[in-house]
Write a protein that holds these residues in place. Structure first.
Motif, short mmCIF file in Angstrom:
data_model
loop_
_atom_site.label_atom_id
_atom_site.label_comp_id
_atom_site.label_asym_id
_atom_site.label_seq_id
_atom_site.Cartn_x
_atom_site.Cartn_y
_atom_site.Cartn_z
N SER A 144 4.81 5.04 3.66
CA SER A 144 6.23 5.36 3.53
C SER A 144 6.79 4.60 2.33
O SER A 144 6.40 3.47 2.06
CB SER A 144 6.96 4.98 4.82
OG SER A 144 6.63 3.65 5.20
N ASN A 146 9.20 2.80 1.37
CA ASN A 146 10.23 1.77 1.57
C ASN A 146 9.62 0.42 1.24
O ASN A 146 8.40 0.27 1.20
CB ASN A 146 10.66 1.77 3.04
CG ASN A 146 9.47 1.70 3.97
OD1 ASN A 146 8.68 2.64 4.05
ND2 ASN A 146 9.31 0.59 4.67
N SER A 152 11.83 3.40 7.17
CA SER A 152 11.23 4.41 6.31
C SER A 152 12.30 5.28 5.65
O SER A 152 13.35 5.52 6.25
CB SER A 152 10.29 5.31 7.12
OG SER A 152 9.15 4.59 7.52
N HIS A 234 8.01 -3.72 12.09
CA HIS A 234 7.61 -2.84 11.01
C HIS A 234 8.77 -1.99 10.53
O HIS A 234 8.87 -1.67 9.38
CB HIS A 234 6.46 -1.95 11.50
CG HIS A 234 5.71 -1.30 10.38
ND1 HIS A 234 4.44 -1.64 10.04
CD2 HIS A 234 6.08 -0.35 9.49
CE1 HIS A 234 4.05 -0.92 9.00
NE2 HIS A 234 5.02 -0.13 8.65
MG MG Z 1 5.65 2.55 6.79
#
Ligand code: MG
Ligand code: TXA
Length: 343
Positions: A144, A146, A152, A234
């Motif tokens: 992703s 980010n 994300s 996360h």
């Molecule tokens: Mg990710």
């Protein structure tokens, strides 16, 4: 400098796609939309490009990447063997938001797999992602897009906010569709297991592979080793997220009591709120960011990460949210992301 290339998601300009594809082939970093979230792409077979990618995201090296391919056959050189199950699942769910973890071939660099003996692969369905993969003719590793530990990105503006100046190109194809990352399914061990819930849910998978199970990676232990990137912390925004769980009445009551107590202590509070709760929340000294109706989990999934970023920008002391209670294939994935954000 990061260049932004705006394309029509339904019919992307082939000249711009060619430019982005050339950049990938030359070892560059290109963010692009997929049907789930924006990915940050790099040539999966180019170690230097992969190292740049980890640096740009500030991602720990022990968090393996998903390799994106244009077609099922492009996956064959990347894996040790192609199990029957992978073929059946791809026939049903590819292109689409399903990632399969398989035993890897030696061609895949250790940097991509974080030293694991497996590799995660997916064939995305977004027309921009497909056009880019077809034009680049290389497997593209794409986490992703980010910064590590930020939500994300579901819009090009999110990518820009996190990665401007750190990557070469952002292909802006508008907001993504699903809004949550792909389902990650481990096919490398005795029993197929979901490592990360997503739009392809347990029941849909079981219709093709009856013995699929869910494994809870959030608790650590063996599965944390198996998929190091799936540690709980996360998806968190910068502001602490407090998740109130339970049925609607219970969770909303707990949330409101918590909001009053915190406001009493002088904290500033943001609430991530379902449309159904807005009336009750009006009586509280909180700022509300709307998620949409709980009866429309697909719309909530699309909006969740943007809403988390909006909450973050309010600079509140805490973000309060309650669990989603409607039964829907996406509800499990939404609840999973809320838990991760709150951990
Ligand atoms: Mg990710
Ligand atoms: O929808 C998606 O999957 C998006 C778009 C861009 O395709 N990508 C994405 O990548 O979410 P990322 O890196 O943010 O998340 C990939 C997750 C990681 O947390 C990692 O733990 C897991 O997939 N993963 C990757 N390779 C793995 C492997 N060999 N074994 C187990 N888990 C793996």
């Amino acid at each position: 400098m990061t260049e932004v290339l705006r394309v029509d998601p339904a019919d992307p300009d082939q000249k711009l796609i060619a430019r982005a594809a050339e950049c990938l082939r030359a070892g560059g970093l290109v963010a692009f939309p997929t049907e789930t979230v924006y990915g940050l792409g790099a040539d999966a077979l180019n170690r230097q490009a992969i190292q740049r990618l980890f640096t740009a995201k500030e991602r720990p090296a022990n968090d393996p990447l998903i390799v994106h391919v244009a077609a099922f056959d492009d996956m064959v050189p990347l894996v040790a063997d192609v199990p029957r199950a992978a073929r059946d699942l791809a026939a049903r769910f590819w292109p689409g938001p399903l990632t399969m973890v398989l035993r890897r071939s030696p061609r895949v660099p250790d940097e991509v797999t974080a030293g694991l003996e497996t590799v995660a692969i997916r064939g995305p369905s977004h027309p921009v992602a497909r056009a880019l993969l077809e034009r680049a003719r290389i497997p593209v590793a794409a986490p992703s897009a980010n910064l590590f530990s930020r939500p994300s990105p579901t819009r090009a503006s999110h990518v820009f906010a996190d990665l401007d100046g750190r990557i070469d190109i952002i292909v802006d194809g508008g907001p993504t569709d699903v809004g949550l990352e792909s389902t990650v399914l481990d096919l490398s061990s005795d029993r197929p297991a979901i490592l990360r819930p997503g739009a392809v849910d347990l029941h849909a998978l079981q219709a093709v592979l009856p013995d699929v199970t869910t494994r809870h990676v959030a608790t650590g232990g063996d599965m944390a080793m198996r998929s190091p990137g799936l540690q709980t912390k996360h998806y968190s925004p910068r502001t602490p997220v407090i998740l109130h769980e339970g049925d609607r009445e219970t969770a909303l009551r707990l949330l409101m009591r918590d909001a009053r107590a915190r406001a009493g202590r002088g904290e500033s509070i943001a609430v991530l709120a379902y449309a159904e709760d807005l009336d009750e929340l009006r009586s509280l000294p909180v700022r509300v960011v709307e998620l949409g109706s709980e009866d429309e989990p697909a719309a909530i999934a699309t909006r969740l990460y943007a809403a988390l970023r909006e909450c973050d920008e309010l600079g509140a002391d805490a973000i309060l949210v309650r669990s989603i209670t409607t039964a829907h294939p996406l509800s499990g994935a939404i609840q999973d992301r809320l838990r991760r954000a709150a951990s």
